[in-house]
Design an enzyme around this catalytic site. Structure first.
Site, PDB file in Angstrom:
ATOM      1  N   LYS A 188     -30.479 -29.696  -1.167  1.00 49.46           N
ATOM      2  CA  LYS A 188     -31.104 -29.579   0.147  1.00 49.46           C
ATOM      3  C   LYS A 188     -30.183 -30.264   1.148  1.00 49.46           C
ATOM      4  O   LYS A 188     -30.171 -31.478   1.274  1.00 49.46           O
ATOM      5  CB  LYS A 188     -32.486 -30.251   0.142  1.00 49.46           C
ATOM      6  N   GLY A 241     -28.960 -41.092   2.396  1.00 52.30           N
ATOM      7  CA  GLY A 241     -29.513 -41.033   3.740  1.00 52.30           C
ATOM      8  C   GLY A 241     -30.001 -42.400   4.173  1.00 52.30           C
ATOM      9  O   GLY A 241     -29.523 -43.429   3.687  1.00 52.30           O
ATOM     10  N   SER A 242     -30.968 -42.409   5.060  1.00 45.04           N
ATOM     11  CA  SER A 242     -31.451 -43.670   5.617  1.00 45.04           C
ATOM     12  C   SER A 242     -32.334 -44.410   4.615  1.00 45.04           C
ATOM     13  O   SER A 242     -32.946 -43.817   3.719  1.00 45.04           O
ATOM     14  CB  SER A 242     -32.250 -43.405   6.893  1.00 45.04           C
ATOM     15  N   THR A 243     -32.423 -45.723   4.786  1.00 42.41           N
ATOM     16  CA  THR A 243     -33.284 -46.545   3.932  1.00 42.41           C
ATOM     17  C   THR A 243     -34.743 -46.149   4.108  1.00 42.41           C
ATOM     18  O   THR A 243     -35.508 -46.103   3.134  1.00 42.41           O
ATOM     19  CB  THR A 243     -33.072 -48.030   4.266  1.00 42.41           C
ATOM     20  N   VAL A 245     -36.053 -43.166   4.818  1.00 45.16           N
ATOM     21  CA  VAL A 245     -36.364 -41.947   4.074  1.00 45.16           C
ATOM     22  C   VAL A 245     -36.203 -42.175   2.571  1.00 45.16           C
ATOM     23  O   VAL A 245     -36.944 -41.605   1.759  1.00 45.16           O
ATOM     24  CB  VAL A 245     -35.493 -40.773   4.559  1.00 45.16           C
ATOM     25  N   GLY A 246     -35.268 -43.031   2.189  1.00 42.44           N
ATOM     26  CA  GLY A 246     -35.106 -43.369   0.777  1.00 42.44           C
ATOM     27  C   GLY A 246     -36.385 -43.928   0.172  1.00 42.44           C
ATOM     28  O   GLY A 246     -36.744 -43.615  -0.972  1.00 42.44           O
ATOM     29  N   GLU A 264     -28.490 -43.781  -2.250  1.00 47.55           N
ATOM     30  CA  GLU A 264     -27.373 -44.392  -1.512  1.00 47.55           C
ATOM     31  C   GLU A 264     -27.801 -44.395  -0.058  1.00 47.55           C
ATOM     32  O   GLU A 264     -27.892 -43.353   0.582  1.00 47.55           O
ATOM     33  CB  GLU A 264     -26.091 -43.585  -1.737  1.00 47.55           C
ATOM     34  N   CYS A 298     -21.762 -44.504   6.229  1.00 42.47           N
ATOM     35  CA  CYS A 298     -22.669 -45.530   5.704  1.00 42.47           C
ATOM     36  C   CYS A 298     -21.970 -46.860   5.459  1.00 42.47           C
ATOM     37  O   CYS A 298     -22.609 -47.917   5.511  1.00 42.47           O
ATOM     38  CB  CYS A 298     -23.339 -45.029   4.427  1.00 42.47           C
ATOM     39  N   GLU A 395     -28.707 -50.859  11.203  1.00 40.85           N
ATOM     40  CA  GLU A 395     -27.663 -49.860  11.087  1.00 40.85           C
ATOM     41  C   GLU A 395     -27.753 -48.918  12.296  1.00 40.85           C
ATOM     42  O   GLU A 395     -28.765 -48.257  12.489  1.00 40.85           O
ATOM     43  CB  GLU A 395     -27.809 -49.053   9.801  1.00 40.85           C
TER      44      GLU A 395
END
Length: 497
Positions: A188, A241-243, A245-246, A264, A298, A395
């Site tokens: 995706k 991706g972002s923390t 969304v992680g 990651e 990142c 970030e």
């Protein structure tokens, strides 16, 4: 739709805009589409199929069928490797077109896409193609009258959710080791950058990867991405991706079938420059550590700590070096920095620049948008930054450097670790003992000494703390896509144990 030439570069025809499921390009079940835009101008490049949970279901069904009954996991490793080598060769043959598509969709510099990103992904495939027939278990010594061994089996159906900042690199960081392991998968891509992912899907079929093994579903994170994370027939998820969304991916995995997850995530990486450093080299390194890829990386060296004796000289050098830094059209080979990915990210970066001013940091360079259209921002450096400021903690994912001073090595280590993240760090020194001490003391997954952004397909990449867990690249990446099975059998009358 934009198809304009730029700096003498002829724009390619957009050939692939549909979902790639079970070896065919298809419309989404809903018939919905979305626009992908050129960050240089905000103009529409193409209209792309918008997949959602129904399309994810179809892709997972195809991948499951291919894994449970298909040829790919049952091929000898060297045969999978041979097809992956052909895939790599096809990427090389289409390097120019892929590089242009990537620049058009993401704002990344064309000359770097041609020289670095596209050749790198072909080499990722070759690296893991070479590993495909070297996956093996081990013989175990038992204490009783048994013999035992382990098998390393492909984990099954994999969901890859990839970001927009390095669309090609991230595609193959994840897909290449999974293919080598014998897995099937659904990729995706980020909705901002779907075009190269669909192109790679077409090349995979041309290379001979069987139908259903590699599927690409374009769409949005809250719909297609969420459906992938929560799907009961996905065996593992690999997300970059972002923390924020992680966390959602991990929660969805836990609430569904407890699929394994590798993440990651974000970073706020420190670059520590000691008094004995070559100041010219350090300034050049720091500049590229944060402004490379317009700060949309990142591992960006966004917190720069300079030892007090060279601090003033460093400020002077880096200010001078930015006078020749060019922000502009990424198709121009003389440009150093292209546009941010989209309006949302552009506005986020400008908002953080305002936070820095509000909180009392001093603006040394930049701080403003540039150009009459598109999402361009000047390279920005703040001095007099305090560690508790938002610009030093969050970030930003843009061209914003926070410059700070330190006295001792102990202080530098403490400041470097004063973050929720732990993805990467840099050390600039001529003293081996200093380099060794700092590299062992900073809690981050990648430490660069007298260099920065030095990646290699053989070197594992991943984070500590809230930068995630699991590793991409290197042989370690294969482990995410393998299960370890122990097989034990009794032995009778053996002359030894």
């Amino acid at each position: 739709m934009t198809s304009k030439g730029s700096c003498g570069v002829k724009m390619p025809e957009i050939k692939f805009t549909k979902l790639f499921i079970n070896g065919s390009f298809v419309d989404s079940v809903s018939g919905k589409t979305f626009e992908t835009r050129d960050p240089r101008t905000a103009e529409v490049i193409a209209v792309v199929a918008e997949g959602d949970n129904q399309d994810i279901d179809l892709a997972v069904k195809a991948a499951r069928e291919a894994f449970d009954y298909g040829k790919w996991p049952r091929k000898p490793g060297f045969e999978r490797g041979r097809i992956m080598m052909k895939f790599a060769d096809l990427i090389d043959q289409h390097r120019e077109e892929l590089a242009i598509l990537e620049s058009l969709d993401s704002g990344k510099l064309l000359h770097l896409n041609k020289a670095l990103d596209i050749p790198a992904v072909a080499n990722y495939l070759r690296y893991y193609a070479g590993a495909a027939d070297k996956i093996r278990g081990e013989t175990l010594k038992c204490s009783g009258e048994y013999q035992a061994h382990t098998l390393k089996e492909p984990i099954g159906v994999v969901g890859h959710i990839i970001p927009w900042n390095f669309p090609s690199i991230m595609f193959f960081m994840k897909a290449a080791p999974a293919l080598a392991a014998g897995c099937t998968m659904i990729v995706k891509p980020a909705e901002q950058t779907p075009l190269t992912a669909l192109y790679y899907a077409n090349l995979s079929k041309e290379a001979g990867i069987p139908d259903g093994v590699l599927n690409v579903v374009t769409g949005y994170g809250p719909t297609a991405g969420a459906a992938l994370s929560s799907h009961m027939d996905i065996d593992t998820i690999s997300f970059t991706g972002s923390t924020e969304v992680g966390r959602q991916v991990m929660e969805a995995a836990a609430r569904s079938n407890l699929k394994s997850v590798s993440l990651e995530l974000g970073g706020k990486s420190p670059l520590i420059i000691f008094n004995d450093a070559d100041v010219n080299m350090a300034a050049d390194l720091a500049k590229n550590a944060i402004f490379f890829n317009k700060g949309e990386i990142c591992v960006a060296g966004s917190r720069v700590f300079v030892q007090e004796d060279i601090y003033d000289e460093f400020i002077k050098k880096i200010s001078e070096s930015l006078k020749t830094w060019v922000v502009g059209d990424p198709f121009d080979p003389n440009v150093n920095q292209g546009p941010q990915i989209d309006k949302k990210q552009f506005e986020k970066v400008l908002r953080y620049i305002e936070y820095g001013k509000r909180d009392g940091a001093s603006l040394l360079t930049g701080g403003k948008p540039c150009g009459e259209k598109g999402y361009f921002i000047e390279p920005t450096i703040f001095t007099d930054v305090k560690e508790d400021m938002l610009i030093a903690q969050d970030e930003i994912f843009g061209p914003v450097m926070c410059l700070m001073k330190f006295k001792t090595i102990e202080e530098a280590i403490e400041k470097a670790n004063n973050t929720i993240y732990g993805l990467a760090a840099g050390v600039v020194t001529k003293d081996l003992n200093t380099a060794n001490r700092v590299s062992r003391s900073v809690r981050a997954g990648m430490i660069w000494i007298n260099c920065y952004n030095a990646f290699d397909q053989g070197c594992p990449h991943g984070g500590y703390k809230m930068s995630g867990f699991g590793r991409d690249l290197g042989m370690h990446a294969l482990e995410k896509y393998l299960q370890v099975k122990t097989v034990i059998t009794p032995i009778y009358g053996s002359p030894w144990l």
